[in-house]
Design a protein around this motif. Structure first.
Motif, mmCIF file in Angstrom:
data_model
loop_
_atom_site.group_PDB
_atom_site.id
_atom_site.type_symbol
_atom_site.label_atom_id
_atom_site.label_comp_id
_atom_site.label_asym_id
_atom_site.label_seq_id
_atom_site.Cartn_x
_atom_site.Cartn_y
_atom_site.Cartn_z
ATOM 1 N N LEU A 266 0.922 -1.109 0.054
ATOM 2 C CA LEU A 266 -0.034 -0.030 -0.043
ATOM 3 C C LEU A 266 0.973 1.439 -0.001
ATOM 4 O O LEU A 266 0.634 2.296 -0.743
ATOM 5 C CB LEU A 266 -0.867 -0.113 1.347
ATOM 6 C CG LEU A 266 -1.732 0.839 1.417
ATOM 7 C CD1 LEU A 266 -3.200 0.659 2.042
ATOM 8 C CD2 LEU A 266 -1.358 2.176 2.328
ATOM 9 N N LEU A 267 1.925 1.300 0.932
ATOM 10 C CA LEU A 267 2.807 2.449 0.692
ATOM 11 C C LEU A 267 3.589 2.664 -0.419
ATOM 12 O O LEU A 267 3.873 3.482 -0.927
ATOM 13 C CB LEU A 267 3.638 2.429 2.078
ATOM 14 C CG LEU A 267 2.748 2.710 3.408
ATOM 15 C CD1 LEU A 267 3.488 2.800 4.589
ATOM 16 C CD2 LEU A 267 2.241 4.018 3.321
ATOM 17 N N TYR A 268 4.176 1.349 -0.703
ATOM 18 C CA TYR A 268 5.021 1.425 -1.964
ATOM 19 C C TYR A 268 4.174 1.874 -3.326
ATOM 20 O O TYR A 268 4.593 2.887 -4.074
ATOM 21 C CB TYR A 268 5.499 0.160 -2.445
ATOM 22 C CG TYR A 268 6.847 -0.262 -1.832
ATOM 23 C CD1 TYR A 268 7.960 0.650 -1.822
ATOM 24 C CD2 TYR A 268 6.811 -1.343 -0.874
ATOM 25 C CE1 TYR A 268 9.033 0.403 -0.981
ATOM 26 C CE2 TYR A 268 8.026 -1.543 -0.136
ATOM 27 C CZ TYR A 268 9.107 -0.696 -0.086
ATOM 28 O OH TYR A 268 10.328 -1.186 0.397
ATOM 29 N N HIS A 269 2.932 1.680 -3.371
ATOM 30 C CA HIS A 269 2.258 1.984 -4.555
ATOM 31 C C HIS A 269 1.744 3.445 -4.302
ATOM 32 O O HIS A 269 1.785 4.252 -5.170
ATOM 33 C CB HIS A 269 0.743 1.231 -4.547
ATOM 34 C CG HIS A 269 1.041 -0.108 -5.162
ATOM 35 N ND1 HIS A 269 -0.237 -1.075 -5.398
ATOM 36 C CD2 HIS A 269 2.200 -0.851 -5.566
ATOM 37 C CE1 HIS A 269 0.377 -2.247 -5.782
ATOM 38 N NE2 HIS A 269 1.662 -2.034 -6.064
ATOM 39 N N THR A 270 1.425 3.814 -2.942
ATOM 40 C CA THR A 270 0.882 5.188 -2.642
ATOM 41 C C THR A 270 2.370 6.031 -3.037
ATOM 42 O O THR A 270 1.945 7.265 -3.931
ATOM 43 C CB THR A 270 0.834 5.332 -1.220
ATOM 44 O OG1 THR A 270 -0.319 4.637 -0.974
ATOM 45 C CG2 THR A 270 0.236 6.659 -1.177
ATOM 46 N N ARG A 271 3.408 5.848 -2.435
ATOM 47 C CA ARG A 271 4.615 6.467 -2.981
ATOM 48 C C ARG A 271 4.664 6.851 -4.684
ATOM 49 O O ARG A 271 4.971 7.701 -5.076
ATOM 50 C CB ARG A 271 5.672 5.835 -2.331
ATOM 51 C CG ARG A 271 7.157 6.798 -2.513
ATOM 52 C CD ARG A 271 8.224 6.436 -1.764
ATOM 53 N NE ARG A 271 8.727 4.963 -2.498
ATOM 54 C CZ ARG A 271 9.944 4.405 -2.269
ATOM 55 N NH1 ARG A 271 10.744 5.108 -1.250
ATOM 56 N NH2 ARG A 271 10.218 3.560 -2.790
ATOM 57 N N ALA A 272 4.584 5.513 -5.330
ATOM 58 C CA ALA A 272 4.770 5.461 -6.967
ATOM 59 C C ALA A 272 3.737 6.339 -7.136
ATOM 60 O O ALA A 272 4.192 7.344 -8.210
ATOM 61 C CB ALA A 272 4.493 4.147 -7.155
ATOM 62 N N VAL A 273 2.430 6.353 -7.121
ATOM 63 C CA VAL A 273 1.543 7.307 -7.538
ATOM 64 C C VAL A 273 1.760 8.768 -7.340
ATOM 65 O O VAL A 273 1.870 9.408 -8.332
ATOM 66 C CB VAL A 273 0.046 6.866 -7.033
ATOM 67 C CG1 VAL A 273 -1.015 7.856 -7.240
ATOM 68 C CG2 VAL A 273 -0.509 5.600 -7.378
ATOM 69 N N LEU A 274 2.111 9.006 -6.118
ATOM 70 C CA LEU A 274 2.422 10.531 -5.592
ATOM 71 C C LEU A 274 3.654 10.939 -6.477
ATOM 72 O O LEU A 274 3.674 12.098 -6.832
ATOM 73 C CB LEU A 274 2.631 10.702 -4.241
ATOM 74 C CG LEU A 274 1.513 10.350 -3.152
ATOM 75 C CD1 LEU A 274 1.661 10.587 -1.848
ATOM 76 C CD2 LEU A 274 0.323 11.229 -3.781
ATOM 77 N N GLN A 275 4.832 9.977 -6.626
ATOM 78 C CA GLN A 275 5.897 10.581 -7.451
ATOM 79 C C GLN A 275 5.538 10.751 -8.994
ATOM 80 O O GLN A 275 5.795 11.711 -9.322
ATOM 81 C CB GLN A 275 6.861 9.170 -7.405
ATOM 82 C CG GLN A 275 7.778 9.256 -6.151
ATOM 83 C CD GLN A 275 8.514 7.792 -6.097
ATOM 84 O OE1 GLN A 275 8.588 6.880 -6.827
ATOM 85 N NE2 GLN A 275 9.642 7.955 -5.173
ATOM 86 N N VAL A 276 4.388 9.800 -9.616
ATOM 87 C CA VAL A 276 4.182 10.045 -10.854
ATOM 88 C C VAL A 276 3.388 11.161 -11.253
ATOM 89 O O VAL A 276 3.488 12.241 -11.776
ATOM 90 C CB VAL A 276 3.386 8.881 -11.515
ATOM 91 C CG1 VAL A 276 3.111 9.122 -12.891
ATOM 92 C CG2 VAL A 276 4.261 7.617 -11.383
#
Lengths: 62, 596
Positions: free
Chosen positions: B465-475
């Motif tokens: 959940l946190l890895y995906h959230t970080r990825a989405v926010l980075q993009v």
């Protein structure tokens, strides 16, 4: 789609002697094929969407 | 050929069931959430979390419906048409970029031999995008070995591009532009793909018999996993994968998926439909299309071609990530590629279902942000709720205790967990009744494997959940992660590796638990299933990367490996014996000229 490659064009390309046309150094056969770039970004689609939004808002105002 | 096919009856029914089920589940979850919130007054934050639980539950239910639609019906392979002469001109294409040359070319050798054994005539083209000259020299050395191994001179090709424009999609496009007319069909592989000749024969035969079929995707099974994480993934792909994919096939119909490899494509259809333009603007949303395969599938459907997935074709393999970090890195790439699909939602001419698939691809990552937002909204809703009023009436003798929302929240939690577990249990029961569990080690062992896989995914869910959230926010903040080459064979991680990669997760977990314990202690117990795995993230990452014996997560491909896998291993072992000596000799000054 409009930019379809014709069957004739395919067949004409196939007439090429591919063995003879092999490039140097293990290259795959030279048998070109047209690959048109597709239209993916349509400003008109976005504008249409904007038009729908504007229409919706104008009707609400009216 | 007409544009955009109408879905058939089964496809329409499957979509209707899945949409209806997801909607009912989402409305129920949202209503329970609203009811639970109503006890102390329904505020803005309650509305926010009711909306968030609607979206997240809809997504979970959608995944569950895929499995449930896939469970009933045919388990055996379909009747395949016979391959007739003259055979379609077929090429096996393997685009590579900075891969291990020995194992890559050994795979091709094994596939080539298997294809010949199955009576299929096919050329092989290795399309290299490798940038490093030394690595490219090794590729050429491995290619010479391939030619010696298969006697493939004249039908086995290798070319290296000067510029790797458009990455993998551009690599294949370049091949189609220069050599496409020579072939009717192209089997597209990844560097870690393995395919039985018999599987390729079936694919070619179907393409030959069904001239409107533009692309046929197989379901690759993961093989060669060693770690706890890798073997769990391998088991899930082998045990649950076929059922989920059958559900997907029923739902998608002729607007099926393309996963970029282990698929066969009609070259003419691909050429006329799949020339990808660069999107305007800078990355991550502009530039080259990263998740090109889904776009190519949609473009083929737009051109009136059928795109299907056939999970019954046996003998299609790939390798998977061996630890959480390589899995998360791959997800970072896919996240950027999938979010880029937002640019294509309103592109002209796409089938409605193709647009819906783009939306699903986006949602697959955005849903993590929504879950995180739900947790935050729940925390805020709790601390902003009015204090309980024990004497609401002016002259009340006895205190009136406020209703607790424990019942609704418990029901909601059970519902969410049920959506995750019930599909897997249903698949297990189906496999027991059909006898499929035998090849997975029997009912008991398979039951333990399913349970362990569910527990593992539950423990790792907060991390993802946190890895995906970080990825989405980075993009979303414009950070381009690029499309780095896969790091295959990456193995065991230490606790220090886990700490370096997940200390920010530990920090978030500790801070969240401390804040909740201090400000809203009633919520602590609800946050523990999310907070504890975050606290132990480095340990989980390191522990799950450790090797695991075959006691758990046994798959049929371990007890009875496919012939092409055995052949690949034999070739790999044989080549390895003299590989280092040869590459060193080739790298020496006098050998450099030979490879230049």
């Amino acid at each position: 789609m409009d930019q379809r490659v014709s069957q004739m064009e395919f067949e004409m390309n196939r007439l090429t002697d591919q063995t003879e046309n092999r490039g140097p150094d293990w290259a795959p056969p030279s048998a070109p094929l047209v690959m048109p770039k597709q239209e993916l970004e349509s400003r008109s689609s976005w504008l249409e969407l904007a038009d729908i939004g504007r229409l919706f808002l104008s009707r609400r105002k009216a | 050929m007409k544009t955009n096919r109408a879905p058939d009856g089964i496809t329409r029914l499957s979509r209707l069931i899945a949409l209806g089920f997801s909607l009912v589940a989402a409305v129920t979850a949202s209503a329970l959430m609203a009811e639970a919130s109503a006890h102390d007054g329904f505020g803005t934050w309650d509305a926010v979390r009711a909306a968030l639980i609607f979206a997240t539950t809809a997504w979970l239910a959608w995944g569950a419906s895929l499995a449930l639609i896939g469970v009933p019906g045919r388990q055996k392979s379909r009747a395949y048409p016979e391959l007739s002469n003259p055979q379609p001109r077929t090429v096996i294409v393997m685009p590579i970029c900075n891969e291990d040359p020995l194992s890559t070319f050994a795979r091709i050798a094994a596939i080539d031999r298997s294809v010949a054994g199955a009576g299929v005539r096919a050329d092989v083209a290795v399309l290299s995008d490798t940038r490093d000259d030394k690595a490219a020299a090794e590729e050429r050395l491995a290619f010479e070995r391939l030619l010696l191994e298969t006697g493939g001179e004249g039908r086995t090709f290798y070319r290296r591009r000067e510029q790797n424009v458009g990455r993998k999609a551009g690599n294949i496009e370049d091949f189609v532009r220069t050599s496409g007319s020579a072939y009717d069909l192209a089997v597209i592989l990844d560097a870690d793909s393995l395919m039985e000749g018999e599987a390729i024969r079936k694919m070619v035969a179907r393409m030959q018999a069904e001239p409107d079929l533009g692309l046929l995707q197989t379901l690759p099974r993961i093989i060669g996993a060693h770690s706890f994480f890798g073997r769990a993934l391998q088991f899930a792909a082998s045990f649950h994968g076929p059922v989920f994919t059958r559900g997907l096939a029923r739902m998608q119909g002729a607007t099926g998926p393309f996963w970029g490899h282990n698929a066969i494509v009609r070259v003419r259809a691909f050429a006329e439909s799949c020339g990808l333009p660069e999107l305007s603007g800078p990355p991550p949303f502009g530039g080259h299309i990263l998740s090109h395969d889904y776009v190519e599938a949609a473009l083929l459907a737009r051109g009136g071609w059928r795109v299907e997935v056939d999970q019954t074709i046996d003998g299609s393999f790939e390798e998977g990530p061996e630890n959480v970090l390589s899995f998360a890195r791959r997800d970072r790439r896919w996240c950027q590629g999938n979010l880029q699909h937002a640019r294509l939602l309103f592109s002209p001419g796409f089938a409605g279902w193709s647009r819906f698939v783009f939306l699903q691809n986006i949602f697959a990552y955005v849903v993590s942000v929504l879950w995180a937002a739900f947790l935050v909204a729940s925390f805020i809703a709790t601390i902003t709720a009015p204090p309980p009023d024990y004497f609401p009436e002016p002259h009340q003798l006895f205190p009136q205790f406020p209703n607790t929302s424990t019942r609704e929240i418990t029901m909601l939690a059970f519902g969410v967990v049920g959506l995750l577990i019930i599909p897997k249990l249903t698949i297990l029961l189906g496999a027991i009744s059909s006898g499929r569990v035998t090849s997975f080690g029997g009912a008991v062992r398979t039951g333990f494997s399913v349970l362990a896989e569910v527990l593992l995914t539950t423990l790792l869910a907060p991390l993802m959940l946190l890895y995906h959230t970080r990825a989405v926010l980075q993009v979303l903040s414009g950070q381009d992660g690029g499309w780095p080459a896969n790091q295959r064979g990456e193995g065991m991680l230490t606790l220090a590796d886990g700490w370096r990669a997940a200390r920010w997760i530990v920090l978030i977990g500790a801070a969240s638990l401390a804040a909740v314990r201090w400000i809203a202690p009633d919520l602590t117990i609800w946050l523990l299933p999310v907070g504890l795995p975050m606290l132990f993230a480095p340990f989980l990452i390191a522990w799950t990367s450790r090797p695991l014996t075959h006691a758990l997560f046994r798959v049929p491909d371990e007890s009875a490996p496919a012939p092409v896998v055995l052949r690949y291993r034999e070739i790999c072992a044989r080549w390895s014996r003299s590989w280092e000596t040869e590459t060193e000799a080739a790298a020496a000054p006098e050998g450099a000229g030979v490879l230049a």
